[in-house]
Write an enzyme that holds these catalytic residues in place. Structure first.
Site, PDB file in Angstrom:
ATOM      1  N   HIS A   9      66.984  33.873 104.896  1.00 16.57           N
ATOM      2  CA  HIS A   9      65.896  33.958 105.881  1.00 16.57           C
ATOM      3  C   HIS A   9      64.614  33.315 105.330  1.00 16.57           C
ATOM      4  O   HIS A   9      63.501  33.772 105.615  1.00 16.57           O
ATOM      5  CB  HIS A   9      65.663  35.396 106.340  1.00 16.57           C
ATOM      6  CG  HIS A   9      65.225  36.357 105.270  1.00 16.57           C
ATOM      7  ND1 HIS A   9      65.610  37.684 105.246  1.00 16.57           N
ATOM      8  CD2 HIS A   9      64.415  36.206 104.195  1.00 16.57           C
ATOM      9  CE1 HIS A   9      65.059  38.293 104.220  1.00 16.57           C
ATOM     10  NE2 HIS A   9      64.319  37.412 103.571  1.00 16.57           N
ATOM     11  N   HIS A  43      58.275  41.575 105.505  1.00 17.01           N
ATOM     12  CA  HIS A  43      57.476  41.040 104.397  1.00 17.01           C
ATOM     13  C   HIS A  43      56.010  41.429 104.570  1.00 17.01           C
ATOM     14  O   HIS A  43      55.116  40.585 104.566  1.00 17.01           O
ATOM     15  CB  HIS A  43      57.650  39.528 104.317  1.00 17.01           C
ATOM     16  CG  HIS A  43      59.066  39.097 104.088  1.00 17.01           C
ATOM     17  ND1 HIS A  43      60.001  39.074 105.104  1.00 17.01           N
ATOM     18  CD2 HIS A  43      59.710  38.681 102.970  1.00 17.01           C
ATOM     19  CE1 HIS A  43      61.169  38.652 104.622  1.00 17.01           C
ATOM     20  NE2 HIS A  43      61.024  38.409 103.336  1.00 17.01           N
ATOM     21  N   HIS A  47      67.315  33.505  93.984  1.00 18.90           N
ATOM     22  CA  HIS A  47      66.004  32.856  93.969  1.00 18.90           C
ATOM     23  C   HIS A  47      64.971  33.776  93.341  1.00 18.90           C
ATOM     24  O   HIS A  47      65.094  34.997  93.371  1.00 18.90           O
ATOM     25  CB  HIS A  47      65.560  32.421  95.360  1.00 18.90           C
ATOM     26  CG  HIS A  47      65.310  33.513  96.356  1.00 18.90           C
ATOM     27  ND1 HIS A  47      66.265  34.412  96.764  1.00 18.90           N
ATOM     28  CD2 HIS A  47      64.187  33.834  97.069  1.00 18.90           C
ATOM     29  CE1 HIS A  47      65.769  35.227  97.666  1.00 18.90           C
ATOM     30  NE2 HIS A  47      64.510  34.918  97.863  1.00 18.90           N
ATOM     31  N   GLU A  54      67.569  41.081  97.535  1.00 18.60           N
ATOM     32  CA  GLU A  54      67.824  41.086  98.977  1.00 18.60           C
ATOM     33  C   GLU A  54      69.319  41.118  99.299  1.00 18.60           C
ATOM     34  O   GLU A  54      69.709  41.465 100.428  1.00 18.60           O
ATOM     35  CB  GLU A  54      67.199  39.849  99.627  1.00 18.60           C
ATOM     36  CG  GLU A  54      65.684  39.831  99.608  1.00 18.60           C
ATOM     37  CD  GLU A  54      65.105  38.520 100.121  1.00 18.60           C
ATOM     38  OE1 GLU A  54      63.895  38.482 100.394  1.00 18.60           O
ATOM     39  OE2 GLU A  54      65.856  37.528 100.251  1.00 18.60           O
TER      40      GLU A  54
END
Length: 295
Positions: free
Chosen positions: A12, A59, A193, A240
């Site tokens: 995402h 977020h 990441h 995540e």
């Protein structure tokens, strides 16, 4: 009765939405990513998906650290797409099915998941970034979304096993809904990441493919990993991946892979994968002998 017809795992990354809005679908640096979503959109159309249950993380758009829920589910006929600093996107509000959402809330609470319920709150890129790559949106979305936000930002986080059990409870909720609906569960985030600190820009392609293999064939092994394990193997933001475990928990033991696109061109291993229930026909990925991250 409602039924789950498959599941989707997707990154995402916010820049996906930015590139989409700027019409970069054929740009050489972006085309491999956008082309990878075309079979997914076709699959959703062919399967006549009515509902996407989106498992994502907020977020700090709807929630902030002074009150950040572990699990939150949106109930409403529509949800605006958040302006995260780049201006309002040219997308319609995300549509909701209040009866279905309320049924899932009731079922999950009675299954001992203490949810936060939100209404009329904006949805950020955790859901809105991949959504237009999955569904057409002009003049409107073809179906409804059940947004489920998971805390992967502020410790303590829910454990990988707790997220998996959320998926199992979600399946029970969906399958007990009396209306005939085709439902697809979407897990978002990741894969490897890290966007800050000493390891900014870190990726681990070997781990990404091992994770995908275990997710499909032996998800139980992923439930034993700690949050620190996920961070060590895939970078800080790869925690995540526990949201993919919630998606996996909603599926049967045996899965067959319909489509996979893995594209590492930026700091994030941008991935989309589609699974259906059934026996796999492709050969299984075997990790490198010197890798042994989980095995």
């Amino acid at each position: 009765m409602a039924k789950i017809i498959g599941c989707i795992g997707t990154s995402h990354v916010p820049t996906i939405g930015v590139a989409y809005d700027k019409g970069k679908q054929t740009d050489p640096s972006w085309a491999p990513l956008f082309d990878g979503y075309k079979p997914v959109a076709k699959w959703l159309e062919e399967k006549k998906a009515d509902v996407l249950v989106f498992i994502y993380n907020d977020h700090c758009t709807t929630f902030f650290f002074d009150m950040y829920p572990t699990f939150a589910l949106g109930v409403g006929e529509q949800f605006p797409i958040a302006d995260e600093g780049a201006g309002l996107r040219d997308l319609p509000h995300i549509k909701g099915d209040v009866k279905l959402q309320c049924h899932i809330v009731d079922s999950l609470v009675n299954d001992e998941f203490d949810l936060t319920v939100f209404q009329e709150k904006p949805i950020d890129h955790g859901c809105a970034s991949p959504l237009p790559l999955l569904w057409p949106h002009k003049p409107d979305w073809p179906g409804t979304v059940v947004p489920i936000s998971v805390n992967v930002l502020q410790y303590p986080l829910p454990t990988p096993r707790r997220c998996y059990r959320l998926g199992q409870a979600l399946r029970r909720a969906i399958e007990s809904y009396p209306e005939d609906l085709n439902v697809v569960v979407v897990g978002t985030g990741g894969l490897s990441h890290q966007i800050h600190g000493e390891r900014a820009g870190f990726n681990n392609t070997d781990w990404d493919h091992e994770f995908l293999d275990l997710l499909q064939h032996e998800p139980e092994k992923l439930l034993h990993l700690t949050h620190a394990d996920y961070v060590r193997l895939g970078g800080a933001e790869s925690v995540e991946q526990i949201m993919w475990l919630a998606m996996r928990g909603a599926m049967a033991n045996s899965l067959k892979k319909v489509h996979l696109n893995y594209y590492l061109a930026t700091t994030t291993a941008m991935t989309v994968v589609v699974y259906e229930e059934g026996e796999e026909t492709e050969p299984r990925h075997v990790p490198n002998a010197n890798q042994a991250a989980v095995m």
